[in-house]
Design an enzyme around this catalytic site. Structure first.
Site, mmCIF file in Angstrom:
data_model
loop_
_atom_site.group_PDB
_atom_site.id
_atom_site.type_symbol
_atom_site.label_atom_id
_atom_site.label_comp_id
_atom_site.label_asym_id
_atom_site.label_seq_id
_atom_site.Cartn_x
_atom_site.Cartn_y
_atom_site.Cartn_z
ATOM 1 N N GLN A 279 -0.884 -3.716 1.843
ATOM 2 C CA GLN A 279 -1.112 -3.089 0.537
ATOM 3 C C GLN A 279 -0.473 -1.719 0.401
ATOM 4 O OE1 GLN A 279 -5.345 -2.877 -0.012
ATOM 5 N NE2 GLN A 279 -5.617 -5.099 0.029
ATOM 6 N N GLU B 199 -4.886 -4.180 11.105
ATOM 7 C CA GLU B 199 -3.485 -4.528 10.842
ATOM 8 C C GLU B 199 -2.731 -4.960 12.089
ATOM 9 O OE1 GLU B 199 -4.992 -1.782 9.788
ATOM 10 O OE2 GLU B 199 -5.165 -2.204 7.644
ATOM 11 N N HIS C 273 0.828 7.910 1.826
ATOM 12 C CA HIS C 273 0.796 6.603 1.151
ATOM 13 C C HIS C 273 2.037 6.258 0.344
ATOM 14 C CE1 HIS C 273 -3.447 7.158 2.073
ATOM 15 N NE2 HIS C 273 -3.664 5.911 1.784
ATOM 16 N N GLU D 78 -5.511 -8.118 3.736
ATOM 17 C CA GLU D 78 -6.772 -7.520 3.308
ATOM 18 C C GLU D 78 -7.025 -7.806 1.832
ATOM 19 O OE1 GLU D 78 -7.007 -3.359 5.128
ATOM 20 O OE2 GLU D 78 -5.291 -4.269 6.133
#
Ligand SMILES: Cc1ncc(C[n+]2csc(CCOP(=O)(O)OP(=O)(O)O)c2C)c(N)n1
Ligand SMILES: Cc1ncc(C[n+]2csc(CCOP(=O)(O)OP(=O)(O)O)c2C)c(N)n1
Ligand SMILES: [Mg+2]
Ligand SMILES: [Mg+2]
Lengths: 322, 321, 322, 321
Positions: free
Chosen positions: C80, C58, C128, C29
């Protein structure tokens, strides 16, 4: 006393909870015809609004269950094959299991993921025979792996009543296991509490899932040589560390038999925690699948990739010698 | 909440709320930075104008506007963005994944597109007449899990309104290079009534959403609304520092000519606006003061809220748990 | 000598391999604008047929890479955010990594999965900031976690040249690490071979990823009290067991510092294998994240959930005493 | 391979090959059981009739027909199904996930639907004029990852022909209750030319596939072909024991009236057929004898083929590796 099979115990536990709590519902593939037999007869018994037939959409229906759970329902999501839990790994570990913390405790996700078919499927190919329970433990998802019909009943009930996500692994190899039970005594088994199946003084054998039965057989076989304690944690996470410590206080010697892959598996975690925090008078041992084992390609090869009684007996003998 | 002045007030509030938030990002009070919705305010406001307190919203990472439009307390939202314990999620959600059950705003998952099936699951539990709105972006429609959600919502005829805020980009990726076919075609493929609507005029948005919300309330199943809109400030406030060349100033300026705040302002007398604006500024002073003045979480509470019950997670070192 | 940053080392390694081998290409991406900076300038340098901009898809582009790899290409897939590797967990561990065996060795899948952003992102939320490398080790996927620019260069080169799937974790905390390098000496670093960053006699500290730098600082700090050997395995799987054994032969004492979650993590595997197979004169210790840690909610809380130098120093002192 | 007799021969061969395989399942020689394609033979045969040796096929769990139609050696395929080292995958693939690079048949993944993006990746490497065909079922279209594959194939205009064998069921689930909207609508949503075609008449299949294959060869990008067909024997041979009531005998009988073998047989003179059939029986005797007579894998080789190089995986017990 009537004999209850492991599979029937799952069927009974889920049915009892659905009777008891109208918020409990089950969803998954081939529900209508109850391919796994866990939900046999449920469609007629509970109706289509509580027995949801789902398309081949695992991520979708896992997220669907998360939404329903956040909104107050108690979904039980059935997965027919262990790798399907890998396919929804992010949805369970990074979403459902984190939403409670992310909401500051405003909401919880009381979903149960039931895989009544964990482990080896002869010749189905290397993608269908995994035992991924250690992965969920690493991510902090409550995970249970009962060995007997009574424990299967009790832990499925507790998993459904638990307010957090719980993954329930029922090994294929245990589905046929039968046990004499007095139905009146069937009840919830708490998460994170193990069970000593057989007391012993010389060595503690920690066994999980279907391997508990192999461990008991090996303990009998070795009865002449040593007094073997067989400890079944029953839950993979949270783990009954206090129960293990109590056993090691007595024996000081540890062997683990675990059907998961060797590297970063449950067996390793048990050895590590024991070595770091508990009483050990001899180096511990584990009997596991090889690193990253790919089981299922063909029966001959598969047998060579799974823990055996001979390996356990040999490991116990070595630990007793050292 | 369909009066032109109310619509103006909410848009203006969101605009100024985020402008103040951007100041707090620069000041280091909002550690995560934010995904500003400035330029897109009309979508959230126009859609939520059709909702009752009972209806449910599942937002996205660009959600501040949705939260305020749905009736969350701005002070608690700003406190959350600042990572304070007084925030709607006690500082555990942050700017990206807010939830506020007091306002029936459920957890915005960080996994783009996955809210669609979560929304379907929530809708499965709805009382007759209750509706779930799920906001997502144009990037989300390329995530297979979102389409699985469409299939479930359509099969079960669930009361969900899927709102795609097509702001032209997924981070730096133009929608045209990411989405083969069309966005509405993805809804239609699943038998979901789908349409593309101007997202800059709040009254146009409101009208389109009214129909979709009614369909959901009446048991007519899901709808997909694609609103064409634009974010002036880029994907995330990191673009304030790192200038990315994925779009031209000229493009930004052209979109600003159809600014949702200006469009609605033109429908409100100047004196009324002046009064509204003044009150908003006064309120925001209090909002910011409350947020910045609130305490940060105590490190000893780092393992709180992980589990509802049962043993706490073991600490990272043996002994101290 | 010029200073090379970890991030620049990744950029250089990938660029060098793409120069060397036309079958190497990169996809992910925000490639066009090289958001992570790993592929800065690559679009102009190699063109759109070797720098593929991918939508927010993905699982799709991970499977796409598997197909291209089976057909002879060497895709490098950039992610990422670490949780994206959880989202494609099944595609990597149950598909790409098993196809070689399932084909009886007819084909291989030389794909590299590059996450140049592993670990903590302050306040981005609990979804994350994971460090999922232990999960891939459990599933038997080759996994590397270099700590220095030179090792990052060398292991990315080796990962790309490897004929099997390899997951490359680059910790966010190392991206800015700089090192004096003579470019002429930059070259491949073999998988499964560790490195002694600092020799010592009293205790072996195994550190991985960005924590290697903390371990070295602690070793300095403790220089007066003890001679600390700092061992960096560099690869999570395969692991350099021989290298660890050699160090423990000397020291007999072990402390591991590992940024992964505690239960069933790499730290546990190292303690378990050492306890089972290697020389230990004192109980080993590990410093890790808590069980199932949810990092990223807010900076104050996050710091409390990650291993610290103080914890390491304290653990080393305890192990030396016992 | 478009001559009526050749088409008949291949259909007949697949039919009898699987009937013999079912005997081997019952005899315990095929431990996994199989997913018979009996009733669906015309799809694989008609599609592969348009392919060259150079073209690539990515099959499904119901793939024996695809393999034989693409030119795999039947003896080696049967040996693989029996888990013998002489099999196309040395006994490591089995019936469900075969690959045979000699015939350009790539690994059929066990993860339903995920072949679509894998096929796109293979197609990305194709020489001009080379084509990839991906076979999957009606159940696969409800898997989001398949739709992600459609998006990529369409965006990159890749030479893939997506062949959906709609046999009405995913295991026990009727397609109508699983697929909201339509299958072809899912292709169209991504700008992929899509059509529904009779899958029982091999010559109709061949004609429809010819156009799709030509489009791919000419750089026209992907096509989705949905073939309506039916499997007589159920999902898997376990249904020979466990009778599931998800379909009626009447339904099975009605489909048998349009049996692909009968339809093509009617186009071949009786005497020619008699000769063809006799030769097939003789060949299959050798195929079965070869498979059953071949050696099983040696347990010491259980860790072979896991990795191309590097250290072998550690054994499950310390010491012996
Ligand atoms: C599944 C997934 N992939 C990637 C990301 C990283 N990411 C966060 S927001 C974003 C862009 C989303 O674009 P869009 O859906 O159009 O929403 P917008 O930001 O434009 O409002 C990306 C790629 C993510 N969070 N989840
Ligand atoms: C992602 C995934 N979900 C579930 C399964 C289990 N499974 C194997 S085949 C099958 C049915 C597939 O139906 P369809 O795609 O229509 O193909 P058919 O069997 O009818 O040929 C299922 C559910 C799987 N292998 N992969
Ligand atoms: Mg967007
Ligand atoms: Mg089907």
């Amino acid at each position: 006393m009537p004999k209850l099979s492991y599979l029937k115990a799952l069927h009974r536990a889920l049915g009892d909870e659905m009777d008891r709590d109208p918020d409990v519902f089950v969803l998954g593939e081939d529900m209508k015809f109850a391919l796994t037999n866990v939900t046999a007869g449920f469609l007629d018994r509970f109706g289509p609004s509580r027995v949801l037939e789902m398309p081949l959409t695992e991520q979708g229906f896992t997220n669907f269950a998360t939404g329903a759970a956040m909104a107050g329902k108690r979904p039980v999501v059935e997965f027919q094959i262990p790798f399907l839990l890998l396919l929804v790994f992010e949805q369970i570990t990074n979403q459902a299991n984190k939403f409670r913390l992310m909401s500051g405790g405003q909401l919880s996700v009381p979903a149960t993921y039931l895989c009544p078919a964990a482990g080896w499927r002869a010749a189905w190919g290397a993608q269908h025979s995994d035992q991924p329970y250690s992965l969920f433990a690493h991510m902090g998802v409550k995970t249970v792996l009962p060995a007997t019909p009574t424990d299967a009943y009790g832990l499925l009930v507790s998993a459904i009543r638990d307010d957090d996500p719980v993954v329930f692994f029922g090994p294929i190899a245990t589905m046929g296991v039968r046990e004499d039970v007095d139905y009146a005594t069937l009840g919830p088994v708490p998460l994170g509490v193990g069970r000593v199946h057989r007391p012993g003084d010389d060595v503690t054998v920690v066994a999980v899932g279907h391997l508990v039965h192999d461990a008991l057989a090996v303990a009998d076989e070795l009865a002449g040589e040593a007094s073997v304690e067989v400890f079944d944690p029953r839950s993979v996470y949270p783990f009954d560390w206090a129960g293990l410590a109590a056993s090691l206080e007595k024996t000081g010697r540890l062997v683990v038999i675990d059907d998961s892959n060797r590297s970063c598996g449950l067996g390793g975690e048990i050895l590590a925690t024991a070595a770091e925090e508990m009483r050990l008078v001899a180096p511990p041992k584990r009997v596991t699948r090889p690193d990253g084992a790919m089981v299922g390609a063909s029966p001959e090869l598969d047998v060579a990739l799974q823990p055996t009684r001979q390996q356990l007996a040999e490991a116990v003998r070595r630990v007793l010698k050292s | 909440m369909t009066d032109p002045v109310d619509l103006y007030r909410t848009i203006r509030y969101i605009r100024r709320f985020e402008e103040r938030a951007i100041e707090l990002v620069t000041a280091g009070e909002i550690a995560s930075g934010i995904h500003p919705c400035i330029g897109q305010e009309a979508v959230g406001v126009g859609v939520c104008a059709n909702l009752t307190a009972d209806d449910i919203v599942l937002s996205s990472h660009r959600g501040h506007g949705h939260l305020l439009a749905k009736g969350c307390d701005p002070a608690l939202v700003m406190a959350e963005m600042c990572g304070r314990v007084t925030g709607i999620d006690k500082g555990r959600g942050g700017s990206f994944h807010p939830s506020d059950l007091r306002a029936n705003v459920y957890n915005a998952t960080g996994t783009v597109g996955h809210g669609a099936a979560i929304a379907a699951g929530i809708a499965f539990t709805c009382r007759p007449g209750q509706v779930v709105v799920n906001f997502f972006g144009d990037g989300a429609v390329t995530q297979g899990a979102l389409l699985e959600g469409f299939n479930l919502a359509s099969l079960l005829r669930l009361p969900v309104v899927y709102v795609c805020e097509n702001n032209g980009y997924a981070t730096t990726l133009p929608v045209g290079t990411a989405v083969a076919g069309s966005i509405t075609g993805r809804g239609e493929a699943f038998g979901i009534p789908s349409s593309t609507v101007d997202g800059q005029d709040v009254e146009v948005v409101m009208a389109a959403a009214r129909e979709a919300v009614r369909r959901a309330r009446d048991g007519g199943g899901p709808t997909l609304l694609e609103f064409t809109t634009y974010r002036y400030y880029g994907h995330h406030t990191f673009e304030l520092k790192a200038r990315l060349r994925y779009r031209t100033q000229d493009e930004i300026d052209r979109w600003r000519e159809r600014d949702p705040l200006d469009i609605q302002a033109a429908r409100v007398p100047a004196d009324v606006r002046a009064e509204v604006d003044a009150r908003i500024e006064a309120e925001l002073d209090e909002v910011v003061a409350f947020a910045v003045g609130s305490p940060r979480p105590d490190p000893v509470a780092a393992l709180d809220y992980m589990y509802t019950d049962g043993p706490r997670a073991r600490a990272g070192v043996a002994g101290d748990a």
